[in-house]
Write a protein that holds these residues in place. Structure first.
Motif, PDB file in Angstrom:
ATOM      1  N   TYR A   1       0.865  -1.230  -0.045  1.00 13.49           N
ATOM      2  CA  TYR A   1      -0.014  -0.173  -0.049  1.00 13.49           C
ATOM      3  C   TYR A   1       0.820   1.265   0.077  1.00 13.49           C
ATOM      4  CZ  TYR A   1      -3.834  -3.141   1.186  1.00 13.49           C
ATOM      5  OH  TYR A   1      -4.859  -3.974   1.259  1.00 13.49           O
ATOM      6  N   ILE A   2       1.844   1.310   0.918  1.00 12.95           N
ATOM      7  CA  ILE A   2       2.679   2.325   0.846  1.00 12.95           C
ATOM      8  C   ILE A   2       3.487   2.643  -0.376  1.00 12.95           C
ATOM      9  CG2 ILE A   2       4.872   3.463   2.058  1.00 12.95           C
ATOM     10  CD1 ILE A   2       3.727   2.021   4.672  1.00 12.95           C
ATOM     11  N   GLY A   3       4.087   1.463  -0.830  1.00 13.70           N
ATOM     12  CA  GLY A   3       5.033   1.477  -2.199  1.00 13.70           C
ATOM     13  C   GLY A   3       3.909   2.028  -3.342  1.00 13.70           C
ATOM     14  N   VAL A   4       2.734   1.473  -3.490  1.00 12.36           N
ATOM     15  CA  VAL A   4       2.111   1.859  -4.480  1.00 12.36           C
ATOM     16  C   VAL A   4       1.524   3.175  -4.486  1.00 12.36           C
ATOM     17  CG1 VAL A   4      -0.143   1.489  -5.677  1.00 12.36           C
ATOM     18  CG2 VAL A   4       1.024  -0.519  -4.926  1.00 12.36           C
ATOM     19  N   GLY A   5       1.279   3.599  -3.144  1.00 13.69           N
ATOM     20  CA  GLY A   5       0.974   5.238  -3.011  1.00 13.69           C
ATOM     21  C   GLY A   5       2.297   5.959  -3.683  1.00 13.69           C
TER      22      GLY A   5
END
Length: 260
Positions: free
Chosen positions: A167-171
């Motif tokens: 989630y953090i990486g894709v954001g």
């Protein structure tokens, strides 16, 4: 601070990070020596990046060697943060190895490092775009390592940490794509041109979105979820540097006419 001094900072950083990884293995739970030594390794490499930036008179983000420098730093940071949060004793060892590999490549095959900055890179979006992307790469590298561990151990317990990291990486990837699109509009007149690098960036984001979809829908077993994360990380490598080895790379606007 010039590039010739990098090897000394890199060796010191690798030694400190390796010592921290060793302490992480020494006992279960969070180890204060592991965290402090890992932080020291990060700071040593960070000092070189800051000093090199001042010496160059520009952000060291232009060539492939310079982006490898940022990746070496950010993968250590991401590894330490994940270790603090989930206490996987083995993780610091692997993030240290990843960082060390990229440092060694830079020592053995340094790129061109000079003061020039082509017009396309003289944008307010240059620094945030590259920084966000490289930190995303570091975070997603940790997700990849957890996915490999989960696949090897045939356990589901790694999925929750992977969820947070993806989630953090894709954001961060989408923030990078957004700043890159605005930057492209200023530099080349279009928000998106399906340049080879842009195409692989879209494919990479799609891979991680597939993971998120499967995870939220509960439509897939853990084994397949781990495989999606692993494949997505391989796609990320194509986005970062692998596309340059394809015939279509000659058409890329992201080479900036320099050796990278």
């Amino acid at each position: 601070m010039n590039w010739e001094s990098f090897q000394y900072f890199a060796v010191a950083s690798m030694a400190l990070s390796a010592a921290g990884a060793g302490f992480a293995w020494s006992r279960s739970g969070r180890s204060a020596p592991a965290q402090w030594l890992s932080l020291a390794g990060i700071l040593v490499l960070g000092v070189f990046v800051a000093g090199f930036w001042v010496t160059l008179g520009r952000p060291p983000m232009r060539t492939m060697g310079e982006t490898r420098l940022w990746y070496s730093l950010f993968v250590l940071i991401a590894g330490l943060l994940v270790y603090r949060r989930w206490s996987y004793r083995w993780l610091l060892s692997f993030t240290t190895v990843l960082s060390s590999v990229f440092c060694l490549v830079n020592i053995l095959q340094p790129e061109i490092h000079d003061r020039t900055l082509v017009p396309a890179l003289q944008s307010v979006f240059f620094i945030p775009h590259v920084t966000v992307y490289m930190f995303a790469y570091g975070v997603l590298a940790c997700a990849f390592l957890l996915a490999v561990a989960g696949l090897a151990c045939k356990e589901q317990r790694y999925l929750k940490p992977i969820d947070n990291l993806v989630y953090i990486g894709v954001g961060l990837l989408f923030v990078g794509m957004l700043t890159g699109s605005i930057w492209a509009k200023q530099a080349w007149g279009d928000f998106w041109d399906w340049d080879p690098k842009e195409t692989w960036a879209a494919v990479t984001a799609a891979g991680y979105l597939v993971y998120i979809h499967l995870r939220l829908s509960g439509a897939s077993r853990s084994r397949w979820l781990y495989l999606v994360v692993i494949v997505s990380f391989l796609l990320l490598q194509m986005c970062w540097y692998g596309y340059k080895y394809l015939p279509s790379s000659a058409e890329s606007m992201h080479l900036y006419g320099v050796t990278a």
